[in-house]
Each structure stands twice: as C-alpha cells, then as structure tokens.
Design an enzyme around this catalytic site. Structure first.
Site, PDB file in Angstrom:
ATOM      1  N   ASP A 184       4.488  -0.551  -7.142  1.00 36.00           N
ATOM      2  CA  ASP A 184       3.184  -0.816  -7.775  1.00 36.00           C
ATOM      3  C   ASP A 184       2.091   0.025  -7.129  1.00 36.00           C
ATOM      4  OD1 ASP A 184       1.560  -2.378  -9.645  1.00 36.00           O
ATOM      5  OD2 ASP A 184       0.661  -3.273  -7.852  1.00 36.00           O
ATOM      6  N   GLU A 188      -2.028   7.623  -5.610  1.00 28.91           N
ATOM      7  CA  GLU A 188      -2.459   6.862  -6.783  1.00 28.91           C
ATOM      8  C   GLU A 188      -3.953   6.961  -7.082  1.00 28.91           C
ATOM      9  OE1 GLU A 188      -1.424   2.809  -5.683  1.00 28.91           O
ATOM     10  OE2 GLU A 188      -3.473   2.413  -5.095  1.00 28.91           O
ATOM     11  N   HIS A 232      -0.767  -0.349  -9.699  1.00 30.45           N
ATOM     12  CA  HIS A 232      -1.638  -1.293  -8.979  1.00 30.45           C
ATOM     13  C   HIS A 232      -2.046  -2.473  -9.874  1.00 30.45           C
ATOM     14  CE1 HIS A 232      -3.825  -0.976  -4.971  1.00 30.45           C
ATOM     15  NE2 HIS A 232      -3.879  -2.234  -5.353  1.00 30.45           N
ATOM     16  N   ARG A 235       0.842  -1.190   0.000  1.00 29.14           N
ATOM     17  CA  ARG A 235       0.000   0.000   0.000  1.00 29.14           C
ATOM     18  C   ARG A 235       0.879   1.244   0.000  1.00 29.14           C
ATOM     19  NH1 ARG A 235      -3.459  -2.515  -1.729  1.00 29.14           N
ATOM     20  NH2 ARG A 235      -5.526  -2.992  -0.922  1.00 29.14           N
TER      21      ARG A 235
HETATM   22  P1  NAD Z   1      -2.374 -11.332   4.899  1.00 32.09           P
HETATM   23  O1  NAD Z   1      -3.422 -10.844   5.827  1.00 32.09           O
HETATM   24  O2  NAD Z   1      -2.368 -12.757   4.452  1.00 32.09           O
HETATM   25  O3  NAD Z   1      -0.914 -11.038   5.501  1.00 32.09           O
HETATM   26  C1  NAD Z   1      -0.546  -9.828   6.064  1.00 32.09           C
HETATM   27  C2  NAD Z   1       0.579 -10.100   7.064  1.00 32.09           C
HETATM   28  O4  NAD Z   1       1.109  -8.833   7.476  1.00 32.09           O
HETATM   29  C3  NAD Z   1       0.105 -10.822   8.322  1.00 32.09           C
HETATM   30  O5  NAD Z   1       0.936 -11.952   8.566  1.00 32.09           O
HETATM   31  C4  NAD Z   1       0.244  -9.777   9.433  1.00 32.09           C
HETATM   32  O6  NAD Z   1       0.609 -10.348  10.695  1.00 32.09           O
HETATM   33  C5  NAD Z   1       1.373  -8.919   8.878  1.00 32.09           C
HETATM   34  N1  NAD Z   1       1.440  -7.566   9.425  1.00 32.09           N
HETATM   35  C6  NAD Z   1       0.445  -6.769   9.862  1.00 32.09           C
HETATM   36  N2  NAD Z   1       0.951  -5.573  10.261  1.00 32.09           N
HETATM   37  C7  NAD Z   1       2.290  -5.631  10.051  1.00 32.09           C
HETATM   38  C8  NAD Z   1       3.350  -4.709  10.260  1.00 32.09           C
HETATM   39  N3  NAD Z   1       3.137  -3.482  10.748  1.00 32.09           N
HETATM   40  N4  NAD Z   1       4.609  -5.089   9.938  1.00 32.09           N
HETATM   41  C9  NAD Z   1       4.836  -6.329   9.434  1.00 32.09           C
HETATM   42  N5  NAD Z   1       3.869  -7.243   9.224  1.00 32.09           N
HETATM   43  C10 NAD Z   1       2.608  -6.893   9.523  1.00 32.09           C
HETATM   44  O7  NAD Z   1      -2.455 -10.336   3.639  1.00 32.09           O
HETATM   45  P2  NAD Z   1      -1.959 -10.608   2.156  1.00 32.09           P
HETATM   46  O8  NAD Z   1      -3.052 -11.250   1.370  1.00 32.09           O
HETATM   47  O9  NAD Z   1      -0.618 -11.232   2.216  1.00 32.09           O
HETATM   48  O10 NAD Z   1      -1.872  -9.091   1.607  1.00 32.09           O
HETATM   49  C11 NAD Z   1      -0.895  -8.197   2.099  1.00 32.09           C
HETATM   50  C12 NAD Z   1      -1.164  -6.819   1.527  1.00 32.09           C
HETATM   51  O11 NAD Z   1      -0.871  -6.801   0.121  1.00 32.09           O
HETATM   52  C13 NAD Z   1      -2.632  -6.361   1.556  1.00 32.09           C
HETATM   53  O12 NAD Z   1      -2.976  -5.842   2.825  1.00 32.09           O
HETATM   54  C14 NAD Z   1      -2.673  -5.304   0.504  1.00 32.09           C
HETATM   55  O13 NAD Z   1      -2.304  -4.052   1.093  1.00 32.09           O
HETATM   56  C15 NAD Z   1      -1.583  -5.730  -0.474  1.00 32.09           C
HETATM   57  N6  NAD Z   1      -2.142  -6.162  -1.774  1.00 32.09           N
HETATM   58  C16 NAD Z   1      -1.703  -5.542  -2.920  1.00 32.09           C
HETATM   59  C17 NAD Z   1      -2.207  -5.926  -4.152  1.00 32.09           C
HETATM   60  C18 NAD Z   1      -1.734  -5.277  -5.438  1.00 32.09           C
HETATM   61  O14 NAD Z   1      -2.316  -5.536  -6.507  1.00 32.09           O
HETATM   62  N7  NAD Z   1      -0.704  -4.452  -5.416  1.00 32.09           N
HETATM   63  C19 NAD Z   1      -3.180  -6.954  -4.234  1.00 32.09           C
HETATM   64  C20 NAD Z   1      -3.591  -7.567  -3.054  1.00 32.09           C
HETATM   65  C21 NAD Z   1      -3.068  -7.168  -1.828  1.00 32.09           C
END
Ligand code: NAD
Length: 331
Positions: free
Chosen positions: A257, A262, A293, A233
């Site tokens: 990304d 954005e 994105h 993000r």
């Molecule tokens: P998830 O919930 O499976 O995993 C997130 C992990 O981050 C968890 O293990 C959690 O404990 C950890 N976490 C929370 N706060 C933290 C911090 N301050 N420092 C370190 N770790 C922390 O989520 P996911 O499916 O792996 O997705 C992760 C992120 O990827 C989403 O929240 C979203 O922002 C991003 N995302 C981006 C796209 C894209 O197209 N660019 C698409 C989907 C998701």
C-alpha cells in the site's frame, strides 16, 4: 472560527460536513490546491488552516501564514513531518493532529492485500469477466496453521495480530515494547521472525534507524515463498531488493500500500501522464497487488479524522487545549 482546508477531495468535504453539525461555531472553506508558499496567501482572513500528509509547511509557508496572523495549524493526519516544527514554535503556532484513527482499517486492508496477492483474487476476477474459468496460475496458500510475523505491534500491528490469530495462525511479534494485551503473541528477534514466518506484515513507523530494514539481506533470511505485506511506510523497504526478491521467487506473494517513490502519485489521478515508476514493474508481477496509500480509507476512519480535527479546532478557539488528549498536541 474560520478554517481554510487545503488538499481536499470530495470525500474529505463529505466527512467534515457530516461532523460539522456538532460544531456550529466552525466554518470551513475547502480548496483542492495543497498549501505551499504560493497558496498560503489564500488563508488571509482565516483563523486556522488544515493540511494533510504531503503538504508543504516549510519555513516560508509558515512565515506567510504568520503574516496573516494564523496561529493554528490543524493536521488531519497523525504525521507532522511536513511541518518545519522549529519555525512553527518560533512563530508561536499551535500545531494539532489526529494521532490515531481506526487502526483496524489499516490492519483489515493489510490482510486484504495478503489474501488478494496470495489467492490471485484480482487475476481470478479478471479471468471470470472474460468468461475464462480456468484455475491454472491461481493456486494459493491456506493461512490457517501457518505463522504470521508482525513487525511493530502498536495500535495497527495489534489489530493485525488479532486478525491473523483469529484465522488460526501462530503469531510472532517483533517490537521493543511487548504489548501485554497480546498474550497469544510470541515476541522474538527480527531474524527469527524473518526465518519462521509464512506471512510478514510491517506495522512500525519509519525512522532513520530502520530505513530499508527490509533489504537483500533480510529478504534472504525469509522463508521461500513468503507472503510479504507493507502498509506502513515505503522507506522501510528497499524497493529494488524487493523486486529482486519477487523475481527470484523468494517472495511468493506481495501486497503493497506504500512504496518509496509514492509521493508524486499519492491521491492523484495520473492516468494520462507519461512517467516511469516502480509501479509498472511491480504491477507486472502476477503475485503482487498494489494500492496507493488507501489502507486508512474507510468511512469510519474519515469520520474519526473529521471529529478529532474539529475537536482540536474547537479547543484552540476556546483556549481549552488542556482538555485535549496529550498526543493531539504537537506544539
Ligand atoms: P503505534 O505508534 O501505535 O505503533 C508503532 C509500534 O511500532 C510501536 O509499538 C513501536 O514500539 C514499534 N516500533 C518502532 N520502531 C520499530 C522497529 N524498528 N521495529 C519494530 N517495531 C517498531 O503506530 P500505529 O498507529 O500502529 O501506526 C504504525 C504505522 O502505520 C505508522 O507509523 C504509519 O507509518 C503507518 N500507517 C499507515 C497508514 C496507511 O494508510 N497505509 C495509515 C496510518 C498509519
């Protein structure tokens, strides 16, 4: 069940039409316009609406939808921060989402950005197109034997850990939850990860508590010439501090990304618009690769999004919500 889809592009329609074969009781109409208080009235006569990450599902929009007896909001994404959940609950609306779809798609894009930025792949390609076969300015880093720091080792972060481990990198992780499946990952504090990693990739959600977790202070702790990637993000990174980090050569290569400003750009063709943005500043650096994105954007991810959204819709129509995985149900 009749569903009105907002904010759709040809690729959304193609993915959903393909999956609709398995859901004969569902009919979809597609709108390019996103939902807001003006376009909400188009949903009159439908049973549900389907929206995406940047939709305006504030209180007024939801009240207009409720006035047309719409009781189901289908989000074809994981996030639901676009919805005023208090109002949705007060109006007795069911909100369903797609909590996870092809985490590997995002991780694969993240490593693609790292390699494209560090190995100057876009620059090299543009040179070859001009019959310029010189290598000067294209020098990169071998990742094998180096250290990767993965911030957030959930679904996407875990996929990224596997990729960089497969490339022969030592893997450091920072996450309060230590994933037991990642026995090759050494979990450390953030400062140690910043200090020791040659490649840092963000994969955690954005909260108030980690807003701008990558800022001048954290960048100062990184190794000189670090490869930095953000597919998580934009708000996790202070963009101006990142730009300073690139200017000072602290950050040697950068793949992005998602970025803070954005929102007006995402998924829109603004090539004819005159506007100022950090995009032009970042793209001016020879060691930065920026996408908008698109990390999630694979055929497999779109198919998974379509399948889960339609499964959610069918469960709502049949009153079978208890058969859905709990994370699909927001309210
Ligand atoms: P998830 O919930 O499976 O995993 C997130 C992990 O981050 C968890 O293990 C959690 O404990 C950890 N976490 C929370 N706060 C933290 C911090 N301050 N420092 C370190 N770790 C922390 O989520 P996911 O499916 O792996 O997705 C992760 C992120 O990827 C989403 O929240 C979203 O922002 C991003 N995302 C981006 C796209 C894209 O197209 N660019 C698409 C989907 C998701």
């Amino acid at each position: 069940m009749k569903i009105l889809f907002y904010d759709t592009y040809d690729y959304d329609k193609n993915a959903f039409e393909e999956q609709l074969k398995n859901f004969p009781d569902i009919h979809i109409d597609y709108l390019e316009a996103d939902i807001n208080p003006v376009t909400a009235s188009l949903a009159k006569g439908y049973d549900a609406i389907c929206a995406f990450v940047n939709s305006d599902l504030g209180a007024l929009t939801l009240e207009i939808l409720a006035g047309f007896n719409i009781k189901c909001i289908l989000m074809r994404c994981a996030g639901y921060d676009a919805i005023n959940m208090e109002t949705a609950k007060n109006l007795g609306m069911t909100v369903l989402r797609v909590p996870g779809y092809s985490p590997e798609a995002i991780a694969e894009h993240a490593i693609g950005l790292a390699l494209a930025a560090d190995r100057h792949i876009v620059k090299g390609y543009n040179r070859v197109r001009e019959n310029d076969f010189a290598l000067s300015g294209l020098l990169g880093t071998t990742l094998h034997g180096k250290t990767a720091g993965i911030v957030g080792t959930g679904k996407i972060g875990a996929a990224m850990c596997h990729i960089v481990h497969g490339m022969g990198m030592k893997v450091l992780g920072y996450d309060s939850y230590h994933n037991p499946d990642l026995d090759f990952v050494e979990y450390v504090e953030l400062d140690q990860l910043l200090r020791e990693s040659d490649l840092i990739s963000l994969h955690c959600p954005l909260f108030e508590s980690n807003y701008h977790m990558i800022n001048a202070d954290s960048i100062a702790k990184m190794k000189d010439g670090v490869i930095f990637v953000n597919t998580a993000r934009g708000g996790l990174v202070d963009t101006q501090d990142l730009i300073e980090g690139i200017r000072s050569h602290k950050i040697g290569a950068c793949g992005i990304d998602v970025y803070e400003e954005e929102e007006p750009n995402v998924f829109r063709d603004r090539s004819s618009a005159v506007f100022e943005s950090v995009v032009s500043t970042l793209c001016a650096f020879p060691n930065v690769v920026l996408t908008s994105h698109q990390a999630f954007f694979t055929k497999e991810a779109l198919a998974a999004i379509a399948n889960t959204t339609l499964t959610n819709a069918q469960a709502f129509a049949k009153g079978n919500l208890e058969q859905l995985p709990a994370p699909n149900i927001v309210s």
